[in-house]
Write an enzyme that holds these catalytic residues in place. Structure first.
Site, PDB file in Angstrom:
ATOM      1  N   LYS A  53       0.858  -1.183   0.000  1.00  0.00           N
ATOM      2  CA  LYS A  53       0.000   0.000   0.000  1.00  0.00           C
ATOM      3  C   LYS A  53       0.897   1.237   0.000  1.00  0.00           C
ATOM      4  CE  LYS A  53      -3.928   1.815   2.724  1.00  0.00           C
ATOM      5  NZ  LYS A  53      -4.759   1.544   3.931  1.00  0.00           N
ATOM      6  N   SER A  75      -9.543   1.260   2.990  1.00  0.00           N
ATOM      7  CA  SER A  75      -8.741   2.099   2.106  1.00  0.00           C
ATOM      8  C   SER A  75      -7.682   1.334   1.326  1.00  0.00           C
ATOM      9  CB  SER A  75      -8.055   3.210   2.903  1.00  0.00           C
ATOM     10  OG  SER A  75      -7.159   2.669   3.863  1.00  0.00           O
ATOM     11  N   SER A 113      -9.504  -1.137   7.176  1.00  0.00           N
ATOM     12  CA  SER A 113      -8.995  -0.920   5.822  1.00  0.00           C
ATOM     13  C   SER A 113      -8.251  -2.091   5.209  1.00  0.00           C
ATOM     14  CB  SER A 113      -8.102   0.327   5.785  1.00  0.00           C
ATOM     15  OG  SER A 113      -8.894   1.490   5.858  1.00  0.00           O
TER      16      SER A 113
END
Lengths: 58, 482
Positions: free
Chosen positions: B91, B166, B190
């Site tokens: 990420k 996310s 997330s």
């Protein structure tokens, strides 16, 4: 500070800073803060000790 | 020469590895080369990422060089372990030396990480190949991936839907075979939300278990780091590397395990297909001999205000300077949510911390001597891009729920309390969208949670849960990719 006074002040400040679109978010936050303050686990200086975090004893 | 010979072997294999353990065995035995595995991931990226937008940075050249080095080391007898030569994505909040850490924001323009975060360093030491940095909701402050300076991320099964967030780019990268695992962050769900939406296994370890240094924070007392993978076994391997030591394995039988379902609040507002999928999962587990009873987390409904006052205040503290100096570099909605945090009073933050302690004790009590708590991971299937609300059935009828609220509803409690939690695919809606079940473990006992999840995986995840249209293997035979 009461939530009403806080909200009025926050909205005024947001508008002063050019963020009028923050108003509905602050109103939603005020509702959330009301719920937070109303929770029965809040402590109160005038009362007994707050509710125990030992849930087995509640 | 050896690489070429092994590449030839690749084309002739009839059994493709489906797990990282299988892939590692094939790499160690030199039945597969890391270069060929990386090339297949890069081909998936080339074919699909124009639409899905899972990556902000693809590290094609560096990944191939890492793969060549891994192949050389393995050929020389230096196999480092189960991630050696395995392509993983990060990420794009996580520092990887020499590459930008964008957080999907223009605020980070021009940044290049000077050194690896501890997480990246541990993966590098384990021999993992960094295939790229994945797209996310800007600064991880949202659950749909729609607000990103690099454009929104689309769901691999239905491009009109969000993959969840996310860590949405991470989930898409694993679900489509662009990477074999991804590292995400989980502040309110997330890792688990996009894992559930995309049919993956997502692990949020216990609070503080995996170092957060070198990772852009959202909320310092809520942030967790964890893997998104295709199986519990894969998650265990990656978790072991992130922790710096492989967790011990205690093989458990499903029969006799005890799980508690916190029905009130958690099952009261739920999409009908998710509810049906979850109840079917419970039935399969009971048939397998798992003992399931109902438990109470009395103040669970207080989680939303507790979470909100912590996350907003902590996020605002981190962003205060750039909110003043570069407000136009944030996406508008993320900027407004961050600004909201600047108005929270210290006394209300303190109340939220008091609430956290209350909830932590209540989750501990609900766990008691059980092996875990069982609940859905995500109350709705993957949501439609552009929508603000989603229609959901509840105990009081049908309501239109704000998407941010409904997507966080079943996960953020365990960020506040710090308990480890894992989501596993447990079925699909009639449209084929994945449904996720969540198991919550005892504090500081993530390896035990992994043991429980391993024992239950075959019952929680039936074959039908495999998302349609998503290749399970990142190493599909060359002939099948036409």
């Amino acid at each position: 500070m009461t939530i009403t006074v806080w909200l009025e002040s926050a909205i005024r400040d947001a508008e002063r800073r050019g963020l009028p679109t923050l108003r509905p978010l602050l109103e939603a936050l005020a509702r959330s803060t009301s719920a937070l303050r109303a929770a029965d686990w809040n402590e109160n200086a005038a009362g007994e000790h707050g509710p125990s975090t030992d849930v087995n004893g509640r | 020469m050896a690489a070429e010979r092994n590449a030839d072997k690749d084309a002739g294999r009839d059994a493709e590895p489906r797990t990282i353990a299988d892939l590692a065995a094939a790499l160690k035995a030199r039945e597969l080369t890391s270069v060929s595995v990386v090339d297949r991931c890069l081909q998936q990226i080339a074919e699909r990422d124009g639409t899905l937008n899972a990556f902000i940075t693809v590290l094609s050249d560096a990944a191939r060089e890492q793969a060549r080095e891994a192949d050389r080391e393995i050929a020389a007898g230096g196999h480092r372990g189960p991630l050696h030569g395995v392509p993983v994505s990060l990420k794009d909040l996580i520092d990887l030396r020499g590459t930008p850490t964008t957080a999907a924001s223009r605020v980070r323009q021009g940044h290049v990480a000077a050194q690896d975060s501890p997480v990246a360093a541990r993966l590098r030491e384990a021999g993992a190949v960094f295939i790229g940095k994945t797209n996310l909701h800007e600064f991880a402050f949202g659950t749909t991936n729609e607000e990103s300076a690099y454009g929104l991320v689309r769901h691999p099964l239905d491009p009109t839907r969000s993959p969840g967030g996310s860590s949405g780019g991470s989930a898409v990268s694993v679900a489509t075979g662009m990477a074999w695992a991804s590292i995400g962050t989980d502040t309110g769900g997330s890792v688990r939300i996009p894992s559930a939406a995309c049919g993956l296994v997502g692990l949020k370890p216990g609070f503080g278990e995996v170092p957060v240094e070198g990772i852009i924070p959202l909320s310092t007392t809520l942030d967790h780091v964890g893997p998104l993978c295709r199986s519990v076994g894969d998650a265990r391997i990656v978790y072991g590397v992130l922790r710096g030591q492989a967790p011990s394995v205690a093989r458990k039988e499903a029969r006799g395990l005890r799980l508690g379902i916190p029905r009130e609040y958690f099952l009261s507002v739920l999409d009908a297909d998710v509810a049906a999928g979850f109840e079917a999962t419970c039935a399969r587990l009971r048939d397998a001999g798992v003992v399931i009873d109902e438990v109470s987390i009395r103040h669970a409904a207080d989680i939303a205000p507790v979470y909100l006052h912590i996350v907003l205040a902590e996020a605002a503290a981190y962003h205060a300077r750039t909110l003043e100096s570069r407000p136009g570099d944030y996406t508008p909605n993320v900027r407004l949510r961050l600004e909201m945090g600047r108005y929270i009073l210290a006394e209300d933050y303190a109340r939220a911390l008091r609430g956290r302690e209350m909830l932590r004790h209540e989750v501990d009590a609900a766990l008691g001597d059980r092996d875990g708590l069982l609940l859905p991971a995500l109350a709705v299937p993957a949501t439609t891009l552009g929508a603000d609300t989603v229609r959901v059935g509840s105990s009081t009828g049908v309501t239109d729920e704000p998407i941010r609220n409904i997507t966080l509803r079943l996960t953020h409690l365990f960020n506040v309390t710090g308990h480890p939690a894992i989501t596993l695919p447990c079925g699909a809606t009639p449209e084929g969208l994945p449904i996720g079940a969540q198991i919550v473990g005892h504090s500081n006992r993530t390896p035990d949670l992994l043991d429980v999840a391993s024992a239950l995986e075959r019952y929680v995840t039936p074959d039908a849960a495999t998302p349609r249209g998503i290749p399970l293997s990142g190493a599909a035979p060359a002939a099948s990719r036409n």
